[in-house]
Write an enzyme that holds these catalytic residues in place. Structure first.
Site, PDB file in Angstrom:
ATOM      1  N   LYS A 126      66.694  51.056  15.227  1.00  0.00           N
ATOM      2  CA  LYS A 126      66.883  51.208  13.633  1.00  0.00           C
ATOM      3  C   LYS A 126      66.742  52.411  13.153  1.00  0.00           C
ATOM      4  CE  LYS A 126      68.594  48.370  10.373  1.00  0.00           C
ATOM      5  NZ  LYS A 126      69.605  47.410  10.388  1.00  0.00           N
ATOM      6  N   ASP A 166      74.259  49.807   7.710  1.00  0.00           N
ATOM      7  CA  ASP A 166      73.287  48.759   7.258  1.00  0.00           C
ATOM      8  C   ASP A 166      72.998  48.840   5.435  1.00  0.00           C
ATOM      9  OD1 ASP A 166      71.127  46.781   7.781  1.00  0.00           O
ATOM     10  OD2 ASP A 166      69.874  48.004   6.573  1.00  0.00           O
TER      11      ASP A 166
HETATM   12  P1  NDP Z   1      74.907  46.411   1.151  1.00  0.00           P
HETATM   13  O1  NDP Z   1      74.364  47.608   0.862  1.00  0.00           O
HETATM   14  O2  NDP Z   1      76.108  46.146   1.440  1.00  0.00           O
HETATM   15  O3  NDP Z   1      74.403  45.199   0.003  1.00  0.00           O
HETATM   16  C1  NDP Z   1      72.982  45.025  -0.282  1.00  0.00           C
HETATM   17  C2  NDP Z   1      72.920  44.087  -1.374  1.00  0.00           C
HETATM   18  O4  NDP Z   1      71.669  43.792  -1.526  1.00  0.00           O
HETATM   19  C3  NDP Z   1      73.588  44.714  -2.801  1.00  0.00           C
HETATM   20  O5  NDP Z   1      73.783  43.610  -3.604  1.00  0.00           O
HETATM   21  C4  NDP Z   1      72.259  45.282  -3.302  1.00  0.00           C
HETATM   22  O6  NDP Z   1      72.072  45.323  -4.782  1.00  0.00           O
HETATM   23  C5  NDP Z   1      71.225  44.099  -3.066  1.00  0.00           C
HETATM   24  N1  NDP Z   1      69.884  44.877  -2.823  1.00  0.00           N
HETATM   25  C6  NDP Z   1      69.584  45.924  -1.838  1.00  0.00           C
HETATM   26  N2  NDP Z   1      68.174  46.140  -1.955  1.00  0.00           N
HETATM   27  C7  NDP Z   1      67.835  45.495  -2.894  1.00  0.00           C
HETATM   28  C8  NDP Z   1      66.619  45.004  -3.500  1.00  0.00           C
HETATM   29  N3  NDP Z   1      65.485  46.050  -3.220  1.00  0.00           N
HETATM   30  N4  NDP Z   1      66.280  43.982  -4.273  1.00  0.00           N
HETATM   31  C9  NDP Z   1      67.311  43.371  -4.932  1.00  0.00           C
HETATM   32  N5  NDP Z   1      68.453  43.344  -4.348  1.00  0.00           N
HETATM   33  C10 NDP Z   1      68.677  44.366  -3.251  1.00  0.00           C
HETATM   34  O7  NDP Z   1      74.065  45.798   2.432  1.00  0.00           O
HETATM   35  P2  NDP Z   1      74.445  44.576   3.637  1.00  0.00           P
HETATM   36  O8  NDP Z   1      75.007  43.551   2.920  1.00  0.00           O
HETATM   37  O9  NDP Z   1      74.886  45.281   4.772  1.00  0.00           O
HETATM   38  O10 NDP Z   1      72.847  44.273   4.128  1.00  0.00           O
HETATM   39  C11 NDP Z   1      72.325  43.175   3.340  1.00  0.00           C
HETATM   40  C12 NDP Z   1      71.066  42.694   4.179  1.00  0.00           C
HETATM   41  O11 NDP Z   1      71.726  42.115   5.312  1.00  0.00           O
HETATM   42  C13 NDP Z   1      70.291  43.621   4.919  1.00  0.00           C
HETATM   43  O12 NDP Z   1      68.890  43.145   4.887  1.00  0.00           O
HETATM   44  C14 NDP Z   1      70.809  44.218   6.101  1.00  0.00           C
HETATM   45  O13 NDP Z   1      69.564  44.743   6.817  1.00  0.00           O
HETATM   46  C15 NDP Z   1      71.133  42.829   6.656  1.00  0.00           C
HETATM   47  N6  NDP Z   1      72.108  42.949   7.797  1.00  0.00           N
HETATM   48  C16 NDP Z   1      73.238  43.489   7.486  1.00  0.00           C
HETATM   49  C17 NDP Z   1      74.362  43.634   8.387  1.00  0.00           C
HETATM   50  C18 NDP Z   1      75.649  44.090   8.396  1.00  0.00           C
HETATM   51  O14 NDP Z   1      76.448  44.160   9.271  1.00  0.00           O
HETATM   52  N7  NDP Z   1      75.905  44.824   7.185  1.00  0.00           N
HETATM   53  C19 NDP Z   1      74.153  43.026   9.907  1.00  0.00           C
HETATM   54  C20 NDP Z   1      72.728  42.027  10.013  1.00  0.00           C
HETATM   55  C21 NDP Z   1      71.845  42.065   8.670  1.00  0.00           C
HETATM   56  P3  NDP Z   1      72.423  46.816  -5.261  1.00  0.00           P
HETATM   57  O15 NDP Z   1      73.910  46.989  -5.077  1.00  0.00           O
HETATM   58  O16 NDP Z   1      72.109  46.760  -6.663  1.00  0.00           O
HETATM   59  O17 NDP Z   1      71.775  47.748  -4.655  1.00  0.00           O
END
Ligand code: NDP
Length: 444
Positions: A126, A166
């Protein structure tokens, strides 16, 4: 003190100020007790748990870049190559101000077992940076990504380490990183996944994590005699995972009533409008406050609150430690029957315990969100054979992988006498394969 407790204590002492890493190690090792007890003599002699909790290497580097005002900015870059016993390192790059070495290590550690669960040949890694792409111009994002790769390129490669997206790293960022890698190395290889479709990306990779989450959730419910169709679902987050989880949930006949971002959350009693969500988040890169303009019947609330809404299924898809004990209590009180983690470690240990004690079906992230990395591995396969598969072909492989993951962890839980404990099942199934490979490859 038992071997598991000794190693947990060792990890905490050796890695102070890394609470998320301690939490991930504790969660995994505690549920491995039955396996460790059965093999304690060998594991101790081979220092297997000490080795699996110590990354192969941690790379930390300076990322200088020039902003639109001509000011030099400096961020910190990380890549933790945790374990390559079963394949090249594979795991995303997180771009978020909260990123530090402890967070990258927790994610890298989890990734080892997640990747193993997919049954594909990929090790765990990672990386990321404390850079925040939010509010930056395209040029600023590009020069940051180029500077990041100027250092990282030395450590990655199609057969060595293949990063992906991510939080904060989407197709735009991967494109800039891939372009810079190609320029420096002079080779065209599948060194990153999540690439654009015109230059080596896989169809269905964008949808894969969210879709995979729903395929696994559907299978978990089915094997407990429950149909997902007609169920009400609360989702947190509004990024890549949340958006495509909402889309697939609706395709399966469920109704998604919430999404959120780091400022607030939306309740839409008529079901989230995924097209509106995509336009707000993917096209305009705007905030959820805009959602009301598309759906006047919906409500926008500042702060946290998604888990207080009555639902049958909860899918946390935002970030780590976003579903707390008080949220778990509200879900149980409101009659929730299942929680499946789209994000990595979104549920705290206390909340997980509470949900499991109250017989909520609980699918941990390392199984439930493995569709993303699995499809990344399918992208690697397509790059190696220089072919592109159709959307249907990738999606159907993804479905097969997610169904297989569920049955592997269900079987592992049954084999070790903890039927229905999918956390233990996922950890055991993921661990066994890596442990056997490490033992077979000797002390290295
Ligand atoms: P994105 O950046 O596309 O979206 C993240 C979302 O979570 C946004 O809505 C963001 O809001 C919100 N968010 C992020 N940080 C915080 C926080 N500290 N408090 C509240 N809301 C928060 O990321 P992904 O959708 O790709 O990833 C989401 C999760 O899924 C993560 O844990 C990632 O590790 C996991 N994941 C992702 C994969 C992928 O293929 N993308 C694969 C496997 C796991 P805002 O826009 O306001 O920041």
């Amino acid at each position: 003190m038992g071997y598991v407790d000794e190693v947990i204590e060792r990890v905490i002492t050796k890695n102070p100020s890394e609470p998320e890493f301690h939490q991930a190690v504790r969660e995994v090792l505690e549920s491995l007790r039955p396996v460790v007890e059965k093999n304690e003599e060998v594991y101790r002699r081979e220092a297997l748990l000490e080795r699996i909790t110590e990354p192969d290497r941690q790379i930390k580097f300076r990322v200088p870049w020039v902003d639109d005002q001509g000011q030099v900015q400096v961020n910190t870059g990380y890549r933790v190559q945790f374990n390559n016993a079963i394949g090249p390192y594979k795991g995303g790059l997180r771009l978020h101000p909260s990123v530090n070495i402890g967070i990258i290590k927790f994610l890298g550690f989890e990734q080892i077992f997640k990747n193993s669960l997919t049954c594909l040949p990929i090790g765990g890694g990672k990386g990321g940076s404390d850079f925040d792409p939010k509010g930056k111009s395209d040029r600023e994002v590009m020069v940051f990504c180029q500077s990041f790769i100027n250092e990282l390129y030395k450590y990655i490669g199609a057969d060595e380490d293949v990063p992906a997206g991510d939080i904060g790293t989407g197709a735009r960022e991967i494109g800039y990183m891939f372009g810079q890698y190609k320029k420096i190395r002079g080779v065209y290889e599948g060194v990153l996944t999540g690439k654009g479709l015109s230059y080596g990306g896989s169809l269905a990779r964008t949808e894969a994590t969210g879709y995979g989450l729903l395929y696994l959730t559907k299978e978990m419910l089915k094997s407990n005699g429950i149909d997902i169709s007609g169920k009400t679902i609360c989702i947190s987050g509004s990024g890549n995972v949340a958006t495509y989880a909402a889309q697939k949930a609706q395709q399966l006949g469920a109704k998604v009533v919430t999404v959120s971002d780091s400022n607030g959350w939306v309740y839409d009693p008529d079901g989230i409008d995924v097209a509106a969500l995509k336009e707000i988040k993917e096209v305009k890169r705007a905030r959820l406050t805009e959602y009301k303009n598309y759906r006047p019947n919906s409500e926008y609330h500042e702060g946290r609150g998604v888990w207080q809404v009555k639902c049958d299924i909860a899918l946390p898809c935002a970030t780590q430690n976003e579903l707390l004990l008080e949220d778990a209590k509200a879900l149980v009180a409101n009659g929730c029957i299942a929680v499946a983690e789209g994000a990595n470690m979104p549920t705290t240990l206390e909340a997980t315990k509470y949900l499991q004690e109250n017989k909520i079906l609980f699918a941990p992230g390392k199984a439930a969100n493995a569709g993303g990395v699995a499809t990344s591995a399918l992208e690697m396969s397509q790059n190696s054979e220089r072919l592109s598969w159709s959307f249907e072909e990738v999606d159907s492989k993804l479905q097969g992988i997610m169904i297989n993951i569920f049955h592997n962890l269900d079987d592992a839980a049954k084999r070790y006498g903890c039927e229905g404990d999918y956390v233990a099942g996922a950890n055991i199934a993921g661990f066994e394969k890596v442990a056997n490979a490490m033992l077979a490859q000797g002390v290295c």
